[in-house]
Design an enzyme around this catalytic site. Structure first.
Site, mmCIF file in Angstrom:
data_model
loop_
_atom_site.group_PDB
_atom_site.id
_atom_site.type_symbol
_atom_site.label_atom_id
_atom_site.label_comp_id
_atom_site.label_asym_id
_atom_site.label_seq_id
_atom_site.Cartn_x
_atom_site.Cartn_y
_atom_site.Cartn_z
ATOM 1 C CE LYS A 22 -1.657 1.427 4.139
ATOM 2 N NZ LYS A 22 -1.309 2.788 4.553
ATOM 3 C CG ASN A 23 2.227 2.760 3.551
ATOM 4 O OD1 ASN A 23 1.067 3.078 3.263
ATOM 5 N ND2 ASN A 23 2.625 2.550 4.794
ATOM 6 C CB CYS A 116 -5.214 10.078 11.846
ATOM 7 S SG CYS A 116 -3.666 9.216 12.028
ATOM 8 N NE ARG A 121 0.297 10.016 10.474
ATOM 9 C CZ ARG A 121 -0.090 8.988 9.705
ATOM 10 N NH1 ARG A 121 -1.253 8.399 9.952
ATOM 11 N NH2 ARG A 121 0.661 8.567 8.720
ATOM 12 C CG ASP A 304 3.285 1.154 9.525
ATOM 13 O OD1 ASP A 304 2.825 1.973 10.338
ATOM 14 O OD2 ASP A 304 3.545 1.449 8.350
ATOM 15 N NE ARG A 396 -7.396 4.118 5.879
ATOM 16 C CZ ARG A 396 -6.626 4.956 6.550
ATOM 17 N NH1 ARG A 396 -6.831 5.158 7.827
ATOM 18 N NH2 ARG A 396 -5.654 5.598 5.948
HETATM 19 N N1 EPU Z 1 6.371 14.530 11.059
HETATM 20 C C1 EPU Z 1 6.437 15.857 11.396
HETATM 21 N N2 EPU Z 1 6.287 16.780 10.389
HETATM 22 C C2 EPU Z 1 6.079 16.429 9.096
HETATM 23 C C3 EPU Z 1 6.017 15.072 8.765
HETATM 24 C C4 EPU Z 1 6.161 14.130 9.777
HETATM 25 O O1 EPU Z 1 6.635 16.217 12.558
HETATM 26 O O2 EPU Z 1 5.940 17.324 8.247
HETATM 27 C C5 EPU Z 1 6.553 13.510 12.117
HETATM 28 C C6 EPU Z 1 5.288 12.638 12.310
HETATM 29 O O3 EPU Z 1 4.338 13.264 13.147
HETATM 30 C C7 EPU Z 1 5.885 11.379 12.890
HETATM 31 C C8 EPU Z 1 7.251 11.270 12.181
HETATM 32 O O4 EPU Z 1 7.520 12.579 11.669
HETATM 33 O O5 EPU Z 1 6.100 11.556 14.268
HETATM 34 C C9 EPU Z 1 7.325 10.300 11.027
HETATM 35 O O6 EPU Z 1 6.163 10.465 10.211
HETATM 36 P P1 EPU Z 1 6.187 10.217 8.645
HETATM 37 O O7 EPU Z 1 5.995 11.534 7.966
HETATM 38 O O8 EPU Z 1 7.365 9.406 8.258
HETATM 39 O O9 EPU Z 1 4.842 9.376 8.453
HETATM 40 P P2 EPU Z 1 3.924 9.416 7.185
HETATM 41 O O10 EPU Z 1 4.733 9.686 5.990
HETATM 42 O O11 EPU Z 1 2.740 10.269 7.453
HETATM 43 C C10 EPU Z 1 4.185 6.879 6.563
HETATM 44 C C11 EPU Z 1 3.269 5.717 6.355
HETATM 45 C C12 EPU Z 1 2.716 5.261 7.701
HETATM 46 C C13 EPU Z 1 3.903 4.851 8.577
HETATM 47 C C14 EPU Z 1 4.874 6.046 8.716
HETATM 48 C C15 EPU Z 1 6.132 5.715 9.492
HETATM 49 C C16 EPU Z 1 2.409 6.114 4.139
HETATM 50 C C17 EPU Z 1 1.260 6.462 3.283
HETATM 51 N N3 EPU Z 1 2.188 6.104 5.456
HETATM 52 O O12 EPU Z 1 3.399 7.907 7.162
HETATM 53 O O13 EPU Z 1 1.905 4.115 7.463
HETATM 54 O O14 EPU Z 1 3.459 4.481 9.853
HETATM 55 O O15 EPU Z 1 5.274 6.504 7.400
HETATM 56 O O16 EPU Z 1 6.806 4.666 8.906
HETATM 57 O O17 EPU Z 1 3.483 5.821 3.643
HETATM 58 C C18 EPU Z 1 0.203 2.573 7.931
HETATM 59 O O18 EPU Z 1 0.426 2.053 6.823
HETATM 60 O O19 EPU Z 1 -0.540 2.050 8.803
HETATM 61 C C19 EPU Z 1 0.821 3.862 8.244
HETATM 62 C C20 EPU Z 1 0.370 4.653 9.216
#
Ligand code: EPU
Length: 417
Positions: A22-23, A116, A121, A304, A396
């Site tokens: 998915k990701n 969420c 996030r 995850d 999802r």
């Molecule tokens: N963060 C910030 N600012 C930002 C972006 C992120 O502070 O602008 C923080 C987040 O709050 C978090 C950390 O950085 O504490 C890491 O978050 P990241 O941005 O890496 O998460 P994401 O890109 O929103 C993806 C996956 C998630 C997975 C995380 C961590 C996708 C679509 N989603 O989320 O997947 O948990 O990376 O590996 O790629 C899932 O599949 O269940 C899922 C939640």
């Protein structure tokens, strides 16, 4: 609304095939915005989140067709630059269209995803990076409005390695003027998969998989036909299912290299693991040893997989401590696991788990995607019947998990209530 009903206590046996990630699929489908033409994506999982991104692309004028696990997207007539609230509230990863829209349309209006169940996030790192590429960013009425006549390469340092932030910036800079260097970039396999697809489209992205990614802007990109990499979290979830039930299963079509931290931790619990190219054989070996773990950005242990490992530790021999370092609220499954007899205490980002002799089936409620998977795993090992409600969270991100588990011998079925 559907529920999943499980009668626990059966060891899993047999073979199972892992689907596309998915990701990885989400950013790769979003990358089709970057240039007009027909893209073909194979091995795309059938999931609610994939439906969401397909609907979003269609709402922008793309022609989206699906046949089984193949998705064809013609972006020649894409003419709309908005990701409205109705889409983004269903799936926060809709933010992935921001970078490519800005590159192609010179402007983008994307609803702010907000928090969420698992955490606040924020998207500040996405926005900061895009403004360093020269985008003018305004936040108004719950939307990000970004404009840029021409994006220009720059050095971008991420305070935290963000997965979708790194992906958004890779896509935005693929056709920017000059060179972009992303430092402290996320290193997840899904980042490398997106870089590979961008490079096949004609981009020049080097270093993906390391913390420094260099993108030399190119003048144009072309559509491609590509296949999505296997889902490491689905594979990891099935591995834990085998370990928990003292089963013996072969997980096919996975990439063991993406699963090193999970394999390492499972082996420490006493599970027997054999790797044969793209197949992993997992053989349970009771009793389960308790271990400690900390979630970390890749190549560390994935957040995850935290909820699924917590179920394993709930029935392990002894005490374990799990530290959740990525999301501030990712222990929502704990209260439901405790209702099934687990002995878990939370203190801030630490969970202290005292292994119990067994779990007992109960009606439980899913609260987010990976929490749903953990409740199903708990049901597989619990005595009696477990009813998991709100399984739309599961849909999802897992394609027919209950059918895959049933094919391995679990007594599990989906019912519509
Ligand atoms: N963060 C910030 N600012 C930002 C972006 C992120 O502070 O602008 C923080 C987040 O709050 C978090 C950390 O950085 O504490 C890491 O978050 P990241 O941005 O890496 O998460 P994401 O890109 O929103 C993806 C996956 C998630 C997975 C995380 C961590 C996708 C679509 N989603 O989320 O997947 O948990 O990376 O590996 O790629 C899932 O599949 O269940 C899922 C939640």
């Amino acid at each position: 609304m559907d529920e999943i009903i499980i009668k626990g206590g059966r060891p899993l046996k047999g073979e199972v095939i892992v689907g596309g990630a998915k990701n990885a699929a989400l950013p790769i489908l979003a990358a089709s915005i970057l240039t007009g033409g027909t893209f073909t994506f194979h091995n795309v999982p059938k999931l609610k989140d994939i439906d969401s991104i397909k609907q979003l692309l269609a709402s922008m004028g793309a022609d989206v067709k699906s046949n089984g696990h193949t998705v064809c997207i013609d972006t020649a007539n894409l003419n709309h630059f908005e990701a409205p609230y109705e889409h983004v509230r269903k799936m926060r990863a809709s933010i992935l269209v921001l970078g490519p829209l800005l590159s192609r349309m010179k402007k983008a209006k994307v609803s702010m995803p907000g928090g969420c169940a698992i955490g606040a996030r924020p998207i500040d790192l996405h926005l900061n990076g895009l403004s360093l590429l020269g985008a003018d960013i305004k936040l108004a009425h719950g939307y990000v409005e970004a404009t840029a006549q021409k994006l220009s390469g720059n050095e971008i340092y991420f305070d935290i390695p963000t997965v979708t932030g790194t992906e958004n910036l890779m896509m935005a800079s693929a056709m920017a003027k000059g060179t972009t260097i992303l430092r402290n970039a996320a290193r997840e396999p899904e980042i490398t998969a997106l870089a590979d697809v961008l490079n096949q489209m004609g981009a020049d992205v080097q270093g993906a998989g390391s913390s420094v990614i260099t993108i030399k802007g190119v003048k144009k990109l072309k559509p491609v036909t590509v296949s999505i990499i296997p889902d490491r979290i689905e594979a990891g979830t099935l591995m834990v299912a085998a370990a928990l039930t003292n089963g013996d299963i072969k997980i096919k079509n996975c990439d063991p290299n993406h699963l090193r931290s999970i394999i390492h931790k499972l082996e420490k619990t006493g599970v027997d693991i054999k790797i044969l190219k793209n197949t992993i054989r997992v053989k349970g070996n009771l009793p389960i040893n308790s271990i400690d773990l900390k979630t970390m950005p890749y190549p560390g242990f994935p957040t995850d997989m935290q909820a699924q490992f917590m179920v394993l530790m709930s029935v392990a021999n002894g005490f374990s401590v799990i530290d959740e370092n990525i999301f501030e609220n990712r222990f929502i499954h704990v209260s439901e696991l405790c209702r099934m007899g687990a002995d878990i205490t939370i203190s801030g980002s630490h969970a202290m788990i005292k292994g119990v002799a067994g779990l007992s089936g109960a009606p439980v409620m899913a609260s987010d995607l990976r929490a749903s998977a953990s409740l199903i795993l708990a049901g597989l090992v619990a005595t009696g019947t477990t009813r998991v409600s709100r399984v739309y969270h599961l849909d999802r991100g897992y394609e027919s998990l209950e059918k895959k588990l049933a094919s391995l011998g679990a007594a599990i079925k989906r019912v519509s209530s």
